[in-house]
Scaffold this active site. Structure first.
Site, PDB file in Angstrom:
ATOM      1  N   LYS A 194       0.833  -1.204   0.000  1.00 49.37           N
ATOM      2  CA  LYS A 194       0.000   0.000   0.000  1.00 49.37           C
ATOM      3  C   LYS A 194       0.868   1.255   0.000  1.00 49.37           C
ATOM      4  O   LYS A 194       1.607   1.501   0.944  1.00 49.37           O
ATOM      5  CB  LYS A 194      -0.908   0.050   1.233  1.00 49.37           C
ATOM      6  CG  LYS A 194      -1.943   1.183   1.116  1.00 49.37           C
ATOM      7  CD  LYS A 194      -2.642   1.490   2.427  1.00 49.37           C
ATOM      8  CE  LYS A 194      -1.911   2.517   3.251  1.00 49.37           C
ATOM      9  NZ  LYS A 194      -1.810   3.852   2.644  1.00 49.37           N
ATOM     10  N   GLY A 246       7.491   4.667   7.883  1.00 46.81           N
ATOM     11  CA  GLY A 246       6.611   5.804   8.140  1.00 46.81           C
ATOM     12  C   GLY A 246       6.886   6.385   9.510  1.00 46.81           C
ATOM     13  O   GLY A 246       8.016   6.311  10.008  1.00 46.81           O
ATOM     14  N   SER A 247       5.852   6.943  10.127  1.00 47.66           N
ATOM     15  CA  SER A 247       6.059   7.654  11.384  1.00 47.66           C
ATOM     16  C   SER A 247       6.256   6.685  12.553  1.00 47.66           C
ATOM     17  O   SER A 247       5.765   5.555  12.535  1.00 47.66           O
ATOM     18  CB  SER A 247       4.853   8.551  11.664  1.00 47.66           C
ATOM     19  OG  SER A 247       3.698   7.767  11.805  1.00 47.66           O
ATOM     20  N   THR A 248       6.961   7.157  13.558  1.00 50.00           N
ATOM     21  CA  THR A 248       7.208   6.351  14.754  1.00 50.00           C
ATOM     22  C   THR A 248       5.890   6.019  15.455  1.00 50.00           C
ATOM     23  O   THR A 248       5.705   4.907  15.952  1.00 50.00           O
ATOM     24  CB  THR A 248       8.176   7.095  15.688  1.00 50.00           C
ATOM     25  OG1 THR A 248       9.427   7.227  14.997  1.00 50.00           O
ATOM     26  CG2 THR A 248       8.417   6.342  16.983  1.00 50.00           C
ATOM     27  N   GLY A 251       4.316   3.207  13.636  1.00 49.34           N
ATOM     28  CA  GLY A 251       5.181   2.043  13.852  1.00 49.34           C
ATOM     29  C   GLY A 251       4.888   1.372  15.189  1.00 49.34           C
ATOM     30  O   GLY A 251       4.804   0.150  15.283  1.00 49.34           O
ATOM     31  N   GLU A 268      10.863   0.870   9.719  1.00 44.46           N
ATOM     32  CA  GLU A 268      11.821   1.938   9.444  1.00 44.46           C
ATOM     33  C   GLU A 268      11.090   3.237   9.732  1.00 44.46           C
ATOM     34  O   GLU A 268      10.177   3.614   8.999  1.00 44.46           O
ATOM     35  CB  GLU A 268      12.297   1.831   7.990  1.00 44.46           C
ATOM     36  CG  GLU A 268      13.618   2.515   7.779  1.00 44.46           C
ATOM     37  CD  GLU A 268      13.443   3.901   7.196  1.00 44.46           C
ATOM     38  OE1 GLU A 268      13.469   4.869   8.001  1.00 44.46           O
ATOM     39  OE2 GLU A 268      13.283   4.012   5.989  1.00 44.46           O
ATOM     40  N   CYS A 302      13.736  10.608   6.074  1.00 42.72           N
ATOM     41  CA  CYS A 302      13.802  10.142   7.460  1.00 42.72           C
ATOM     42  C   CYS A 302      15.218  10.284   8.003  1.00 42.72           C
ATOM     43  O   CYS A 302      15.411  10.468   9.204  1.00 42.72           O
ATOM     44  CB  CYS A 302      13.318   8.709   7.566  1.00 42.72           C
ATOM     45  SG  CYS A 302      13.929   7.681   6.234  1.00 42.72           S
ATOM     46  N   GLU A 399      11.062  15.072  15.411  1.00 41.23           N
ATOM     47  CA  GLU A 399      11.188  15.028  13.949  1.00 41.23           C
ATOM     48  C   GLU A 399      10.222  16.041  13.327  1.00 41.23           C
ATOM     49  O   GLU A 399       9.022  15.993  13.579  1.00 41.23           O
ATOM     50  CB  GLU A 399      10.867  13.624  13.428  1.00 41.23           C
ATOM     51  CG  GLU A 399      11.086  13.507  11.932  1.00 41.23           C
ATOM     52  CD  GLU A 399      10.767  12.113  11.382  1.00 41.23           C
ATOM     53  OE1 GLU A 399       9.690  11.575  11.685  1.00 41.23           O
ATOM     54  OE2 GLU A 399      11.609  11.579  10.641  1.00 41.23           O
TER      55      GLU A 399
HETATM   56  P1  NAI Z   1       2.172   7.795   8.578  1.00 41.17           P
HETATM   57  O1  NAI Z   1       3.107   6.957   9.368  1.00 41.17           O
HETATM   58  O2  NAI Z   1       0.803   8.026   9.106  1.00 41.17           O
HETATM   59  O3  NAI Z   1       1.995   7.161   7.112  1.00 41.17           O
HETATM   60  C1  NAI Z   1       2.868   6.234   6.500  1.00 41.17           C
HETATM   61  C2  NAI Z   1       2.056   5.116   5.867  1.00 41.17           C
HETATM   62  O4  NAI Z   1       1.379   4.376   6.867  1.00 41.17           O
HETATM   63  C3  NAI Z   1       0.964   5.586   4.907  1.00 41.17           C
HETATM   64  O5  NAI Z   1       0.895   4.674   3.828  1.00 41.17           O
HETATM   65  C4  NAI Z   1      -0.294   5.504   5.756  1.00 41.17           C
HETATM   66  O6  NAI Z   1      -1.460   5.356   5.017  1.00 41.17           O
HETATM   67  C5  NAI Z   1      -0.016   4.281   6.589  1.00 41.17           C
HETATM   68  N1  NAI Z   1      -0.728   4.206   7.875  1.00 41.17           N
HETATM   69  C6  NAI Z   1      -1.232   5.224   8.623  1.00 41.17           C
HETATM   70  N2  NAI Z   1      -1.801   4.748   9.743  1.00 41.17           N
HETATM   71  C7  NAI Z   1      -1.655   3.394   9.714  1.00 41.17           C
HETATM   72  C8  NAI Z   1      -2.025   2.332  10.592  1.00 41.17           C
HETATM   73  N3  NAI Z   1      -2.655   2.565  11.744  1.00 41.17           N
HETATM   74  N4  NAI Z   1      -1.707   1.062  10.246  1.00 41.17           N
HETATM   75  C9  NAI Z   1      -1.047   0.807   9.106  1.00 41.17           C
HETATM   76  N5  NAI Z   1      -0.696   1.759   8.226  1.00 41.17           N
HETATM   77  C10 NAI Z   1      -0.971   3.036   8.522  1.00 41.17           C
HETATM   78  O7  NAI Z   1       2.893   9.170   8.283  1.00 41.17           O
HETATM   79  P2  NAI Z   1       2.202  10.580   7.896  1.00 41.17           P
HETATM   80  O8  NAI Z   1       0.978  10.806   8.716  1.00 41.17           O
HETATM   81  O9  NAI Z   1       2.060  10.637   6.436  1.00 41.17           O
HETATM   82  O10 NAI Z   1       3.327  11.600   8.372  1.00 41.17           O
HETATM   83  C11 NAI Z   1       3.406  11.991   9.728  1.00 41.17           C
HETATM   84  C12 NAI Z   1       4.825  12.174  10.168  1.00 41.17           C
HETATM   85  O11 NAI Z   1       5.516  10.944  10.089  1.00 41.17           O
HETATM   86  C13 NAI Z   1       5.644  13.109   9.316  1.00 41.17           C
HETATM   87  O12 NAI Z   1       5.451  14.417   9.679  1.00 41.17           O
HETATM   88  C14 NAI Z   1       7.032  12.626   9.577  1.00 41.17           C
HETATM   89  O13 NAI Z   1       7.529  13.213  10.757  1.00 41.17           O
HETATM   90  C15 NAI Z   1       6.865  11.147   9.784  1.00 41.17           C
HETATM   91  N6  NAI Z   1       7.192  10.359   8.583  1.00 41.17           N
HETATM   92  C16 NAI Z   1       8.335   9.635   8.575  1.00 41.17           C
HETATM   93  C17 NAI Z   1       8.686   8.924   7.453  1.00 41.17           C
HETATM   94  C18 NAI Z   1       9.936   8.135   7.404  1.00 41.17           C
HETATM   95  O14 NAI Z   1      10.346   7.735   6.318  1.00 41.17           O
HETATM   96  N7  NAI Z   1      10.559   7.856   8.505  1.00 41.17           N
HETATM   97  C19 NAI Z   1       7.869   8.936   6.245  1.00 41.17           C
HETATM   98  C20 NAI Z   1       6.641   9.687   6.374  1.00 41.17           C
HETATM   99  C21 NAI Z   1       6.346  10.369   7.501  1.00 41.17           C
END
Ligand code: NAI
Ligand code: MG
Length: 488
Positions: A194, A246-248, A251, A268, A302, A399
């Site tokens: 996804k 994605g976000s901590t 995670g 990650e 990240c 972050e």
């Molecule tokens: P997010 O962690 O919510 O989204 C990343 C992915 O996870 C997306 O595909 C989303 O649809 C999915 N997701 C969201 N909630 C989920 C759940 N409960 N179970 C499974 N999958 C889920 O990140 P978001 O809201 O886009 O960004 C928020 C913050 O996260 C950013 O401001 C940044 O600080 C951090 N971030 C870190 C990243 C990294 O590569 N370490 C990448 C993106 C965001």
């Protein structure tokens, strides 16, 4: 040279005439369905959502929202393909498909780069020179491992796990899909992936490529949706392995929700990297590395070098040079080849960054921003520096995921190691010095998964990547990246 090609602006800087990458050749569907079992199928409940260009705020396409039932269909397709075809296929045959996908990404690289910049906001220079070539290289690299697993892990008889559920973020949409899909296929697993809700288009283009490549139906399924769809993948009982970037916060949620199951997992997550410059460093090179580390790609990385530590003796000179360099950065249209800093990925992310900028000012750090103009439409943020930040500031601890750099100075190695490590994250770090011995000393002591020396944000498929502490666990890339998809 005509005046319009090259002129001086009010600051006395050279400005360039626009050099936009052509986007007329891009063909996007009005609506994108779910890629399940080798076909594009409508979502069960018939719901779609819009994806926008963050630089123009224009709607680009409608994308299907997968519900639990759709997720179930995708997992069933992946299971079926795993049991009936993929698990039984000789590894060298699997490799041919992975290799073919790599070639097709290369053939369609221009189209993929333009769509990546349209949908996500990153500068075309970056999607063209980094994201897309690296995505192809990951497929090439893992195609090579597919029939050599017994040599990668001699005497350990590695076998595949089954169905991998993979959830990726919006900062490197195609590249993250490649990081996840390529090693899963090479190790004989099938996939339900996804992409993030703001950047689904290159993953859907990849689905078209996969369909065209003749990969057996159901080996890779790509479904779109929000966090709820992601959660349904994670919680599906027939998924054997979860890979998340994605976000901590999310995670942690995922880790909780699979506790007590036998699902394998890699996470990650976020980062707050220290970029450390010693007095004996090549200063101009370091300035370029700092800019690359935090301002290119809008800080949407990240492993972005979001904390700068400068040794006292060179602090004034380095900050002066850094400010000068910031003034020359071009912020604006991601499709313009001159652009250094593109659009922030979404309104929500821009609000979050602006919130932190206010917070930094209130916490007492000194704000400096490039004096460039930013476009009226779209989501943009000026490259931002906070001088005299201190270890307890939230702009230092948390972050931000934007083009915002917090600067601190230091005197001794012990002091900077202590400060660099005193943070909940541990994904990456940078060290700038003339002395090899100092680099080795630092790499041993910094609690970061990746430490770059006299460079920053360098990626290669052969090199493992991943974090410590709240930055997650497990490694992607390189030989290490095969392990999370195998049992021994
Ligand atoms: P997010 O962690 O919510 O989204 C990343 C992915 O996870 C997306 O595909 C989303 O649809 C999915 N997701 C969201 N909630 C989920 C759940 N409960 N179970 C499974 N999958 C889920 O990140 P978001 O809201 O886009 O960004 C928020 C913050 O996260 C950013 O401001 C940044 O600080 C951090 N971030 C870190 C990243 C990294 O590569 N370490 C990448 C993106 C965001
Ligand atoms: Mg978008």
């Amino acid at each position: 040279m005509s005046k319009t090609e090259h002129t001086l602006d009010l600051m006395g800087n050279w400005t360039y005439a626009p050099a936009p990458e052509d986007s007329k050749h891009i063909k996007l569907n009005k609506k994108y369905d779910l890629f399940i079992g080798g076909k594009f199928v409508k979502p069960g409940k018939g719901k779609y959502f819009d994806t926008f260009s963050p630089s123009t705020e224009e709607k680009l396409a409608e994308v299907a929202e997968a519900e639990e039932k759709d997720v179930d269909l995708a997992v069933k397709a992946a299971r079926n393909a795993y049991e009936k075809v993929w698990k039984k296929m000789p590894a060298k045959e699997r490799a041919k498909y992975i290799f073919r996908i790599a070639r097709m990404i290369q053939e369609r690289s221009r189209e993929l780069a333009v769509i990546e910049s349209m949908d996500g906001g990153k500068p075309i220079r970056e999607s063209r020179d980094i994201d897309v070539p690296l995505a192809a290289n990951h497929f090439f690299y893992y195609a090579g491992w597919a029939d050599k697993l017994e040599y990668a892990f001699p005497g350990r008889n590695p076998t595949s796990l089954g169905v991998a559920g993979q959830i990726i973020p919006w900062n490197f949409p195609l590249l993250m899909a490649a990081w996840k899909i390529a090693p899963a296929l090479a190790t004989g697993n099938t996939v339900v992936l996804k992409p993030a809700e703001t950047t689904p288009l290159t993953a859907l283009k990849l689905a078209e490529i996969i369909q065209e490549s003749g990969l057996p139906d159901g080996v890779v399924n790509i479904i779109t949706g929000f966090g709820k769809t992601g959660a349904a993948i994670v919680n599906h009982p027939d998924v054997n392995k979860v890979a998340f970037t994605g976000s901590t916060d999310v995670g942690k949620l995922i880790q909780k929700s699979i506790a007590g199951t036998d699902k394998k997992i890699t996470l990650e997550l976020g980062g707050k990297a220290a970029n450390i410059v010693f007095e004996d460093a090549p200063i101009d090179q370091a300035v370029e590395g700092i800019v690359n580390g935090i301002f290119f790609n809008q800080g949407h990385v990240c492993c972005a070098g979001s904390r700068l530590f400068v040794q006292e003796g060179i602090a004034n000179e380095l900050i002066r040079k850094l400010k000068d360099r910031m003034e020359t950065l071009i912020v604006g249209n991601p499709l313009d080849k001159n652009t250094d800093v593109g659009a922030i990925n979404s309104k929500e992310q821009l609000d979050k960054i602006n919130h932190y900028i206010k917070l930094g000012v209130n916490e007492g750090a000194d704000l400096f921003q490039s004096s460039c103009a930013i476009p009226k439409k779209g989501y943009f943020c000026k490259p931002t520096l906070f001088l005299h930040a201190s270890q307890s500031h939230r702009i230092v601890q948390e972050e931000i995921f934007g083009p915002v750099l917090a600067v601190q100075t230091f005197r001794t190695i012990e002091e900077v190691i202590e400060k660099a490590n005193n943070i909940p994250y541990g994904l990456s770090a940078g060290v700038w010095t003339d002395k090899g011995s100092k680099i080795f000393n630092m790499t041993g002591k910094l609690r970061a998964g990746v430490v770059w020396a006299n460079t920053y944000n360098k990626f290669d498929p052969t090199s493992p990547f991943g974090g410590y502490k709240e930055s997650g666990f497990g490694r992607e890339g390189g030989l290490h990246g095969l392990m999370p998809y195998l049992k021994f």
